[in-house]
Motif scaffolding. Structure first.
Motif, short mmCIF file in Angstrom:
data_model
loop_
_atom_site.label_atom_id
_atom_site.label_comp_id
_atom_site.label_asym_id
_atom_site.label_seq_id
_atom_site.Cartn_x
_atom_site.Cartn_y
_atom_site.Cartn_z
N SER A 117 0.83 -1.22 0.00
CA SER A 117 0.00 0.00 0.00
C SER A 117 0.86 1.26 0.00
O SER A 117 0.54 2.25 -0.68
CB SER A 117 -0.94 0.00 1.21
OG SER A 117 -0.21 0.00 2.42
N ASN A 118 1.97 1.25 0.73
CA ASN A 118 2.86 2.42 0.73
C ASN A 118 3.54 2.61 -0.63
O ASN A 118 3.75 3.74 -1.07
CB ASN A 118 3.91 2.29 1.83
CG ASN A 118 3.35 2.59 3.20
OD1 ASN A 118 2.35 3.29 3.34
ND2 ASN A 118 3.97 2.05 4.24
N MET A 119 3.88 1.49 -1.26
CA MET A 119 4.48 1.59 -2.59
C MET A 119 3.47 2.13 -3.60
O MET A 119 3.83 2.93 -4.48
CB MET A 119 4.99 0.22 -3.05
CG MET A 119 5.87 0.27 -4.29
SD MET A 119 7.45 1.08 -3.95
CE MET A 119 7.70 2.01 -5.44
N MET A 120 2.23 1.73 -3.48
CA MET A 120 1.19 2.24 -4.37
C MET A 120 1.02 3.74 -4.19
O MET A 120 0.86 4.48 -5.17
CB MET A 120 -0.13 1.51 -4.12
CG MET A 120 -0.10 0.03 -4.51
SD MET A 120 0.28 -0.24 -6.26
CE MET A 120 -1.13 0.55 -7.02
N LYS A 121 1.06 4.22 -2.95
CA LYS A 121 0.96 5.66 -2.70
C LYS A 121 2.14 6.39 -3.35
O LYS A 121 1.96 7.46 -3.95
CB LYS A 121 0.96 5.93 -1.19
CG LYS A 121 -0.29 5.45 -0.47
CD LYS A 121 -0.15 5.67 1.04
CE LYS A 121 -1.34 5.11 1.79
NZ LYS A 121 -1.18 5.24 3.27
N ALA A 122 3.33 5.80 -3.24
CA ALA A 122 4.51 6.41 -3.85
C ALA A 122 4.38 6.46 -5.37
O ALA A 122 4.76 7.46 -6.01
CB ALA A 122 5.76 5.63 -3.45
N LEU A 123 3.85 5.39 -5.96
CA LEU A 123 3.67 5.37 -7.41
C LEU A 123 2.66 6.41 -7.86
O LEU A 123 2.88 7.11 -8.87
CB LEU A 123 3.22 3.98 -7.86
CG LEU A 123 4.28 2.87 -7.83
CD1 LEU A 123 3.65 1.51 -8.13
CD2 LEU A 123 5.40 3.16 -8.82
N TYR A 124 1.54 6.52 -7.14
CA TYR A 124 0.53 7.51 -7.51
C TYR A 124 1.11 8.93 -7.44
O TYR A 124 0.83 9.77 -8.29
CB TYR A 124 -0.69 7.40 -6.59
CG TYR A 124 -1.50 6.15 -6.81
CD1 TYR A 124 -1.76 5.68 -8.11
CD2 TYR A 124 -2.02 5.42 -5.75
CE1 TYR A 124 -2.49 4.52 -8.31
CE2 TYR A 124 -2.77 4.27 -5.94
CZ TYR A 124 -3.00 3.82 -7.22
OH TYR A 124 -3.73 2.69 -7.43
N PHE A 125 1.93 9.17 -6.41
CA PHE A 125 2.54 10.49 -6.27
C PHE A 125 3.54 10.73 -7.41
O PHE A 125 3.56 11.80 -8.02
CB PHE A 125 3.25 10.59 -4.92
CG PHE A 125 3.93 11.91 -4.71
CD1 PHE A 125 3.21 13.01 -4.25
CD2 PHE A 125 5.29 12.07 -4.97
CE1 PHE A 125 3.84 14.24 -4.06
CE2 PHE A 125 5.92 13.29 -4.79
CZ PHE A 125 5.18 14.37 -4.33
N GLN A 126 4.38 9.73 -7.68
CA GLN A 126 5.41 9.88 -8.70
C GLN A 126 4.81 10.12 -10.08
O GLN A 126 5.31 10.96 -10.85
CB GLN A 126 6.30 8.64 -8.74
CG GLN A 126 7.30 8.60 -9.88
CD GLN A 126 8.28 9.76 -9.86
OE1 GLN A 126 8.61 10.27 -8.80
NE2 GLN A 126 8.69 10.21 -11.03
N PHE A 127 3.75 9.40 -10.41
CA PHE A 127 3.17 9.52 -11.74
C PHE A 127 2.08 10.59 -11.83
O PHE A 127 1.35 10.63 -12.82
CB PHE A 127 2.63 8.17 -12.19
CG PHE A 127 3.72 7.20 -12.60
CD1 PHE A 127 4.32 7.29 -13.84
CD2 PHE A 127 4.18 6.24 -11.71
CE1 PHE A 127 5.34 6.42 -14.21
CE2 PHE A 127 5.19 5.36 -12.06
CZ PHE A 127 5.77 5.45 -13.32
N SER A 128 1.96 11.42 -10.81
CA SER A 128 1.07 12.58 -10.88
C SER A 128 1.89 13.85 -10.64
O SER A 128 2.27 14.54 -11.58
CB SER A 128 -0.07 12.45 -9.87
OG SER A 128 0.44 12.26 -8.55
N VAL A 129 2.22 14.11 -9.38
CA VAL A 129 3.02 15.29 -9.04
C VAL A 129 4.45 15.15 -9.57
O VAL A 129 5.04 16.10 -10.09
CB VAL A 129 3.04 15.52 -7.52
CG1 VAL A 129 3.90 16.73 -7.15
CG2 VAL A 129 1.62 15.72 -6.99
N GLY A 130 5.01 13.96 -9.45
CA GLY A 130 6.42 13.75 -9.80
C GLY A 130 6.74 13.96 -11.27
O GLY A 130 7.89 14.29 -11.61
#
Length: 383
Positions: free
Chosen positions: A195-208
């Motif tokens: 779940s934490n990795m999924m949050k990181a991916l969502y952040f990376q592929f939106s804001v990142g």
């Protein structure tokens, strides 16, 4: 953007973002498959398929990382050449010379930094250098674009060459978002890991991805189809600003190369049982020979064929497509086959077949582009 134009470039970049997020999410969800944590991509492939897949994935991953490292040495060489041109544009020093200097710097850095945990302050500096490049490229491109005459956004080349460059550009798009190292990154994430990795991916592929979008779109808007693969070659502005931005790009490339070369260094250290003090004669000699040799080979290829865009396309075709899209979809299909509906299975098979065809087409296109550029510029060209 240059080979795709406004419509193809914008749509392609957004699609590459979405499919990269999807493919990486599939891998992230398999991190604890079978009741075991898989901290390396090859370990996950070996667990799902067996030892042959472990070896094949190992080869693909290290080819991918080798190609990435070639790109970083090219980028570092281009940054040094840009600095030279700012102060002395006499065409005496050629790009291969600067690539050689960049390779020597990367080799010394690899010898002095024995493992990733020793980077410490360099990681913070890496972020700073990236921000300097991004801000400088955006601000100076905006300034140039506002003052410039109307630009040409047409797709360059003959109808045949356009087809090959468009296919090659698709591989470059996916290469920009993927490294094939997601399980290794996920191994450092605190529980709950998935779940934490999924949050990181969502952040990376939106804001990142916003800085990448900004540099890409503003750069193309400012310079049209004359935009360079290294945007700082196009910008105009104060000498000190351009110099500092190029110095930042150079050091960022050196640090980034070390990070992406670390799996190879780790493999060699483990294979030859390199332990103990980093300053021990045996360990230091080993790093000089093995890491120095690896960087020397990478530098030679970079200097001989300094076609950065073409190598990005080739890397995307022969390693990013198979690792990130074909393997991810098929591994998820095999791992979850008892829980997937017929339509879900069909969806993953469509992805496997489509990206397999794309990989073959992109590899042909990239090799053709390298062959064409090799005839035009010869090896060790001054691009």
């Amino acid at each position: 953007m240059v080979p795709l134009g406004w419509v193809g470039g914008v749509v392609g970049l957004i699609l590459a973002t979405l499919i990269s997020l999807y493919a990486n999410a599939l891998i992230a969800m398999l991190h604890e498959f079978g009741g075991k944590r898989h901290i390396r991509y090859r370990d996950l492939a070996g667990f799902v398929y067996g030892p042959k897949a472990y070896s094949l994935t190992w080869v693909l991953l290290y080819v991918n990382l080798f190609m990435i490292n070639i790109g970083y040495i090219m980028l570092a060489g281009q940054a040094l050449k840009a600095i030279y041109i700012i102060f002395r544009d006499d065409n005496t020093m050629k790009l291969p010379y600067f690539i050689a200097i960049a390779g020597l710097t990367c080799g010394l850095f690899a010898i002095c930094i024995p493992h990733l945990s020793a980077l410490k302050i360099w990681l913070g500096l890496s972020t700073f250098f990236s921000l300097v490049y991004i801000v400088t490229a955006i601000v100076l491109s905006l300034r140039d674009g506002i003052k410039a005459a109307p630009r040409d956004y047409s797709l360059p080349g003959t109808p045949t060459s356009k087809i090959f460059t468009i296919i090659g550009a698709s591989a470059s798009l996916v290469f920009a978002f993927n490294t094939g190292m997601l399980p290794e990154i996920q191994a450092t994430v605190r529980p709950p890991v998935v779940s934490n990795m999924m949050k990181a991916l969502y952040f990376q592929f939106s804001v990142g991805v916003l800085p990448l979008y900004a540099v890409t779109f503003i750069g193309y808007w400012a310079y049209g189809n004359g935009a360079s693969s290294y945007l700082l070659n196009n910008v105009h502005g104060p000498v000190w600003v351009k110099t500092f931005a190029n110095i930042s790009a150079f050091f960022q490339s050196v640090i980034a190369l070390h990070i992406f070369a670390s799996p190879m260094y780790e493999y060699l250290d483990t294979k030859y049982e390199i332990k103990g003090s980093a300053l021990a004669v045996r360990n230091l000699s080993f790093r000089i020979m093995m890491r120095g040799g690896y960087i020397m080979m990478t530098t030679f290829v970079s200097a001989a064929l300094p076609f950065l865009g073409d190598f990005m396309s080739l890397t995307g075709a022969i390693s990013t497509f198979p690792l990130t899209f074909i393997l991810a979809n098929h591994m998820y299909l095999v791992a979850k086959k008892m829980k997937l509906s017929f339509s879900q299975k069909l969806w993953h098979w469509v992805n496997v077949c489509f990206f397999s065809l794309m990989a073959v087409a992109a590899a042909i296109a990239a090799l053709r582009l390298i062959a064409v550029h090799s005839k035009t510029y010869h090896i060790f060209a001054d691009m």
